[in-house]
Scaffold this motif. Structure first.
Motif, PDB file in Angstrom:
ATOM      1  N   THR A  30       0.826  -1.203   0.000  1.00 32.65           N
ATOM      2  CA  THR A  30       0.000   0.000   0.000  1.00 32.65           C
ATOM      3  C   THR A  30       0.861   1.253   0.000  1.00 32.65           C
ATOM      4  O   THR A  30       2.031   1.229   0.370  1.00 32.65           O
ATOM      5  N   GLU A  35      -6.343   6.257  -1.289  1.00 32.14           N
ATOM      6  CA  GLU A  35      -7.695   5.714  -1.287  1.00 32.14           C
ATOM      7  C   GLU A  35      -7.676   4.445  -2.133  1.00 32.14           C
ATOM      8  O   GLU A  35      -7.304   4.473  -3.291  1.00 32.14           O
ATOM      9  N   SER A  36      -8.022   3.332  -1.529  1.00 33.91           N
ATOM     10  CA  SER A  36      -7.946   2.061  -2.236  1.00 33.91           C
ATOM     11  C   SER A  36      -8.904   1.068  -1.598  1.00 33.91           C
ATOM     12  O   SER A  36      -9.433   1.306  -0.502  1.00 33.91           O
ATOM     13  N   PRO A  37      -9.135  -0.057  -2.273  1.00 28.15           N
ATOM     14  CA  PRO A  37      -9.957  -1.104  -1.643  1.00 28.15           C
ATOM     15  C   PRO A  37      -9.400  -1.532  -0.279  1.00 28.15           C
ATOM     16  O   PRO A  37     -10.159  -1.804   0.648  1.00 28.15           O
ATOM     17  N   THR A  39      -7.674   0.334   1.949  1.00 25.30           N
ATOM     18  CA  THR A  39      -7.961   1.313   3.003  1.00 25.30           C
ATOM     19  C   THR A  39      -9.454   1.312   3.349  1.00 25.30           C
ATOM     20  O   THR A  39      -9.807   1.520   4.502  1.00 25.30           O
ATOM     21  N   ARG A  40     -10.302   1.026   2.361  1.00 19.56           N
ATOM     22  CA  ARG A  40     -11.736   0.905   2.662  1.00 19.56           C
ATOM     23  C   ARG A  40     -11.995  -0.330   3.529  1.00 19.56           C
ATOM     24  O   ARG A  40     -12.795  -0.286   4.458  1.00 19.56           O
ATOM     25  N   TRP A  41     -11.291  -1.430   3.245  1.00 19.69           N
ATOM     26  CA  TRP A  41     -11.413  -2.656   4.045  1.00 19.69           C
ATOM     27  C   TRP A  41     -10.975  -2.386   5.485  1.00 19.69           C
ATOM     28  O   TRP A  41     -11.625  -2.830   6.431  1.00 19.69           O
ATOM     29  N   SER A  43     -11.238   0.279   7.093  1.00 19.65           N
ATOM     30  CA  SER A  43     -12.261   1.060   7.798  1.00 19.65           C
ATOM     31  C   SER A  43     -13.576   0.287   7.954  1.00 19.65           C
ATOM     32  O   SER A  43     -14.544   0.836   8.476  1.00 19.65           O
ATOM     33  N   GLU A  45     -15.512  -1.040   5.520  1.00 21.75           N
ATOM     34  CA  GLU A  45     -16.476  -0.927   4.429  1.00 21.75           C
ATOM     35  C   GLU A  45     -16.579  -2.249   3.666  1.00 21.75           C
ATOM     36  O   GLU A  45     -15.585  -2.944   3.469  1.00 21.75           O
ATOM     37  N   ASP A  47     -16.998  -4.374   0.255  1.00 25.29           N
ATOM     38  CA  ASP A  47     -16.390  -4.168  -1.055  1.00 25.29           C
ATOM     39  C   ASP A  47     -17.111  -5.046  -2.070  1.00 25.29           C
ATOM     40  O   ASP A  47     -17.238  -6.256  -1.873  1.00 25.29           O
ATOM     41  N   TRP A  51     -13.400  -3.631  -8.678  1.00 21.02           N
ATOM     42  CA  TRP A  51     -12.025  -3.303  -9.079  1.00 21.02           C
ATOM     43  C   TRP A  51     -11.232  -4.561  -9.443  1.00 21.02           C
ATOM     44  O   TRP A  51     -10.277  -4.516 -10.215  1.00 21.02           O
ATOM     45  N   TRP A  85      -5.731  -8.779   4.597  1.00 17.09           N
ATOM     46  CA  TRP A  85      -6.668  -8.395   3.541  1.00 17.09           C
ATOM     47  C   TRP A  85      -6.438  -9.247   2.289  1.00 17.09           C
ATOM     48  O   TRP A  85      -7.389  -9.789   1.717  1.00 17.09           O
TER      49      TRP A  85
END
Length: 174
Positions: A30, A35-37, A39-41, A43, A45, A47, A51, A85
């Protein structure tokens, strides 16, 4: 050293004839504050993996033609958040046709010197290397293409050694 982009490297999947192998050696791919899948994971979120679909589609196309795509992921235990992840996504890689194995870093053979200065690499048909290069912040700079026979032969040797001792994804308990 001339580097090609990730997109240019990915075009090699349309040209290899039998086997593509990736040795992954980093515990984190990373870029800080990107902003990426991933960083969303982190937090929490959900998915939809949209992507990932272009890669999965390409891997299905390649493997349905009878070619193989394999990876050995050398990882530190306990796992970094990125590796957790990545592990959570690996069933999708496998469903697309990739064969992925894990090798805890502490199980690397004693005295093994990793070729390509310890960089990740793709090996296509035992004759072409695409060696990944990263900057100090972990950003991908690109891949160097290498066809030099001695370098390729050393990567073939290391691939075969690590593939034989790495743990298939379905059996890897982290």
């Amino acid at each position: 050293m001339e580097l090609i982009s990730s997109a240019e490297r990915n075009r090699l999947f349309g040209t290899f004839e039998q086997d593509a192998f990736h040795l992954e050696l980093r515990d984190d791919y990373t870029v800080p504050n990107e902003e990426s899948p991933f960083t969303r994971w982190l937090s929490g979120e959900l998915d939809d993996l949209g992507w990932f679909e272009p890669w999965a589609r390409e891997m299905r196309r390649v493997t349905e033609d009878g070619r193989t795509v394999r990876r050995v992921r050398v990882v530190t235990e306990p796992h970094s958040p990125y590796i957790r992840w990545e592990h959570s996504l690996t069933d999708g890689n496998q469903q697309a046709g990739e064969d992925i194995r894990w090798l805890p870093r502490h199980r690397l053979p004693a005295g093994l010197v990793l070729p390509m200065a310890g960089n990740d690499w793709w090996l296509f048909d035992d004759h072409l290397l695409a060696v990944g290069h990263f900057d100090d912040q972990g950003r991908v700079l690109g891949s160097a293409l290498i066809e030099e026979p001695e370098a390729v032969a050393e990567c073939v040797r290391v691939r075969d050694l690590l593939w034989a001792i790495a743990i298939p994804h379905a059996e890897y308990k982290h």
